[in-house]
Write a protein that holds these residues in place. Structure first.
Motif, PDB file in Angstrom:
ATOM      1  N   LEU A  49       0.812  -1.214   0.000  1.00 20.30           N
ATOM      2  CA  LEU A  49       0.000   0.000   0.000  1.00 20.30           C
ATOM      3  C   LEU A  49       0.852   1.274   0.000  1.00 20.30           C
ATOM      4  CD1 LEU A  49      -2.849   1.201   0.049  1.00 20.30           C
ATOM      5  CD2 LEU A  49      -2.754   1.128   2.553  1.00 20.30           C
ATOM      6  N   PRO A  50       1.905   1.394   0.813  1.00 17.50           N
ATOM      7  CA  PRO A  50       2.690   2.635   0.785  1.00 17.50           C
ATOM      8  C   PRO A  50       3.249   2.945  -0.602  1.00 17.50           C
ATOM      9  CG  PRO A  50       3.215   1.370   2.749  1.00 17.50           C
ATOM     10  CD  PRO A  50       2.375   0.479   1.883  1.00 17.50           C
ATOM     11  N   LYS A  54       2.195   6.223  -2.939  1.00 13.52           N
ATOM     12  CA  LYS A  54       3.193   7.148  -3.484  1.00 13.52           C
ATOM     13  C   LYS A  54       2.922   7.421  -4.957  1.00 13.52           C
ATOM     14  CE  LYS A  54       8.161   7.763  -4.176  1.00 13.52           C
ATOM     15  NZ  LYS A  54       9.516   7.151  -4.014  1.00 13.52           N
ATOM     16  N   VAL A  55       2.606   6.357  -5.710  1.00 14.03           N
ATOM     17  CA  VAL A  55       2.274   6.533  -7.127  1.00 14.03           C
ATOM     18  C   VAL A  55       1.022   7.386  -7.272  1.00 14.03           C
ATOM     19  CG1 VAL A  55       1.566   5.344  -9.235  1.00 14.03           C
ATOM     20  CG2 VAL A  55       3.379   4.373  -7.809  1.00 14.03           C
ATOM     21  N   HIS A  56       0.006   7.102  -6.461  1.00 15.66           N
ATOM     22  CA  HIS A  56      -1.251   7.856  -6.485  1.00 15.66           C
ATOM     23  C   HIS A  56      -0.985   9.355  -6.315  1.00 15.66           C
ATOM     24  CE1 HIS A  56      -5.631   8.357  -5.410  1.00 15.66           C
ATOM     25  NE2 HIS A  56      -5.144   9.380  -4.741  1.00 15.66           N
ATOM     26  N   GLN A  57      -0.163   9.704  -5.349  1.00 17.70           N
ATOM     27  CA  GLN A  57       0.134  11.118  -5.096  1.00 17.70           C
ATOM     28  C   GLN A  57       0.897  11.742  -6.262  1.00 17.70           C
ATOM     29  OE1 GLN A  57      -0.954  13.156  -2.696  1.00 17.70           O
ATOM     30  NE2 GLN A  57      -2.209  11.416  -2.056  1.00 17.70           N
ATOM     31  N   GLU A  58       1.808  10.988  -6.844  1.00 19.48           N
ATOM     32  CA  GLU A  58       2.564  11.499  -7.989  1.00 19.48           C
ATOM     33  C   GLU A  58       1.643  11.775  -9.167  1.00 19.48           C
ATOM     34  OE1 GLU A  58       5.416   8.434  -8.532  1.00 19.48           O
ATOM     35  OE2 GLU A  58       6.802   9.188  -7.002  1.00 19.48           O
ATOM     36  N   VAL A  59       0.663  10.907  -9.387  1.00 18.62           N
ATOM     37  CA  VAL A  59      -0.287  11.113 -10.478  1.00 18.62           C
ATOM     38  C   VAL A  59      -1.137  12.350 -10.214  1.00 18.62           C
ATOM     39  CG1 VAL A  59      -2.325  10.150 -11.629  1.00 18.62           C
ATOM     40  CG2 VAL A  59      -0.355   8.691 -11.162  1.00 18.62           C
ATOM     41  N   LEU A  60      -1.609  12.501  -8.977  1.00 18.31           N
ATOM     42  CA  LEU A  60      -2.404  13.690  -8.640  1.00 18.31           C
ATOM     43  C   LEU A  60      -1.619  14.973  -8.865  1.00 18.31           C
ATOM     44  CD1 LEU A  60      -4.364  12.784  -5.371  1.00 18.31           C
ATOM     45  CD2 LEU A  60      -5.273  13.073  -7.672  1.00 18.31           C
ATOM     46  N   GLU A  61      -0.353  14.954  -8.501  1.00 15.82           N
ATOM     47  CA  GLU A  61       0.476  16.148  -8.688  1.00 15.82           C
ATOM     48  C   GLU A  61       0.670  16.452 -10.173  1.00 15.82           C
ATOM     49  OE1 GLU A  61       4.016  15.264  -6.569  1.00 15.82           O
ATOM     50  OE2 GLU A  61       3.043  15.301  -4.593  1.00 15.82           O
TER      51      GLU A  61
END
Length: 478
Positions: A49-50, A54-61
């Motif tokens: 999950l961590p 991290k990937v999820h946050q990078e995509v949002l950014e």
């Protein structure tokens, strides 16, 4: 999803190897852009999950918050965005699955990289650039021929895509409906993006999408399927399709991601198992790529099959357990095929489809309609038929928070069965056996859960009554 299946088999103690025809996938290829809740929770249960968050946050950014509400991914139906502000997030099905919500926006290339690291840590060898060209199921072994040599294996699982060589060589039929359209997806530099409308746009010549991120385009033409899906896609191919549909002279100057070509070819294997040969992922089912359903369906296949095949290989279960793989996964595959077929029907530009699209859009403008669609797309309502009356049986285990501050998912990293015991005297734990990881907790509801390695609840009780637990243990754990 061969990498995930290999990891599940390794966790079950099997000696496994991955044979991959391609040397490497393009790192920026246009594939599924997100994962559903069961997939995110599968990563959570394996301690990934961590990395996914991290990937999820990078995509949002990179692309912003398109398609999210309160940080939640919603998606679309046939190009009609599901408004997160209309969703009833307090709905019990949605509220029960929020712990992994921050790991939903994980594009397929990044997911594959994450899983490649996972299998490497487990010591699973991956042989790239090796193509399967022959197989012979002898009844007790499978002889596999490749373009680099031959080997023997106890079992062979084809996770080799819609044009599966394993499926063809095993003689498994692949019935369904033929393709009728051609679609492209790409990210490009556009000299004059103002000539394109944002979002999905319907014209008499087809439908195209521009956005949400700059340069991302998709086209669909309904006149015919591509003559050859194996030929490389050029900038001119994408530009010509976009010009035909939009009726503009929009100019693309460069491709920033490896484009993809797709159709509405929709098929499901006649059987997921033939002797010692099994199929998973696109080798077992293909359909239009709306909402990344194919990726998530493949992950579900891998999670369901991995522990079962691992148990059979280890001698902990009879071969008959593998028959439950087809029984449990086939209905979900058939549902996804129909869900994507329906979107093609709504997406078409003819007057009848246009009228239907208006009705569906009206339904999706309501709180109940959007909530229903989001629940379906997210996978939180998925269920398989298992014995027992408790409403959790056959469903993916919800978020369970424990008194010590951990979650039940934190105890599933090893891939085994979990038995949650919240009785005052440990009554459920005494019925368990050495193959079950018992987690005790202060009394709360549900009082007890037996969770399979794939996250499916096999038994549940809201009281200290253990009725049905022994049967469930015997059926699934052995």
């Amino acid at each position: 999803m061969g990498l995930l299946l290999a990891a599940e088999l390794a966790l079950a103690g099997a000696d496994v190897r991955v044979v991959e025809r391609l040397l490497a996938e393009p790192a920026n290829s246009m594939k599924a852009q997100g994962i559903n809740v069961p997939t995110a929770e599968a990563l959570d249960r394996r301690g990934l999950l961590p990395a996914a968050e991290k990937v999820h946050q990078e995509v949002l950014e990179r692309i912003g918050s398109y398609g999210t509400g309160e940080g939640r991914f919603t998606g679309h139906f046939a190009g009609m965005a599901l408004d997160p502000d209309l969703v009833d997030w307090a709905d019990p099905d949605l509220a029960a699955h929020t712990a992994a919500e921050g790991a939903r926006m994980v594009p397929q290339p990044q997911l594959e990289a994450l899983l490649a690291d996972h299998v490497a840590r487990l010591g699973v060898p991956v042989h790239r650039g090796v193509e399967v060209i022959a197989l012979d199921d002898t009844g007790d072994r499978v002889l596999v021929g490749t373009d680099t040599g031959s080997f023997e294996t106890g079992w062979l699982v084809g996770c080799d895509g819609g044009h599966s060589a394993v499926r063809r060589l095993a003689g498994i039929d692949f019935p369904g409906t033929d393709p009728e359209l051609t679609g492209y997806q790409a990210v490009a530099d556009i000299a004059d993006p103002e000539k394109l409308a944002d979002g999905w746009t319907w014209t008499p010549r087809g439908v195209y999408r521009y956005g949400p991120q700059p340069g991302r385009v998709a086209t669909v033409e309904f006149n015919s399927p591509p003559a050859d899906r194996s030929t490389p896609i050029t900038l001119d191919d994408v530009q010509a399709a976009l010009r035909r549909i939009s009726g503009t002279d929009v100019t693309l100057t460069a491709l920033r991601a490896t484009p993809t070509r797709w159709t509405d070819n929709t098929r499901q294997a006649a059987t997921y198992r033939k002797g010692r040969v099994l199929l998973a992922g696109d080798a077992a089912h293909v359909h239009p790529p709306f909402g990344g359903q194919g990726l998530n369906l493949g992950v579900g296949d891998a999670m369901n099959l991995g522990w079962k095949l691992g148990a059979v290989i280890a001698g902990r279960a009879p071969e008959g357990l593998l028959d439950s793989y087809d029984v449990e996964r086939r209905p979900l595959g058939a549902w996804v095929l129909d869900w994507t077929r329906a979107q093609i029907g709504v997406l078409r530009g003819d007057p009848k489809s246009g009228a239907l699209r208006e009705i569906v859009a009206d339904l999706l403008s309501t709180r109940d309609g959007t909530t229903y669609a989001v629940k379906k797309v997210s996978g939180v309502t998925q269920r398989i038929e298992l014995p027992g009356d408790h409403p959790l049986i056959g469903r993916y285990v919800p978020d369970v928070y424990l008194g010590d501050g951990s979650r039940l998912a934190d105890h599933a990293h090893g891939g085994g069965f979990l038995l949650l015991d919240r009785t005052s005297d440990g009554a459920f734990a005494r019925i368990g056996n050495g193959r079950v990881n018992v987690v005790t907790d202060a009394h709360e509801t549900p009082a007890g859960l037996l969770v399979r390695p794939d996250g499916v609840v096999a038994w549940a009780s809201d009281t200290d009554d253990a009725a049905g637990l022994e049967d469930a243990l015997q059926r699934w754990v052995g």
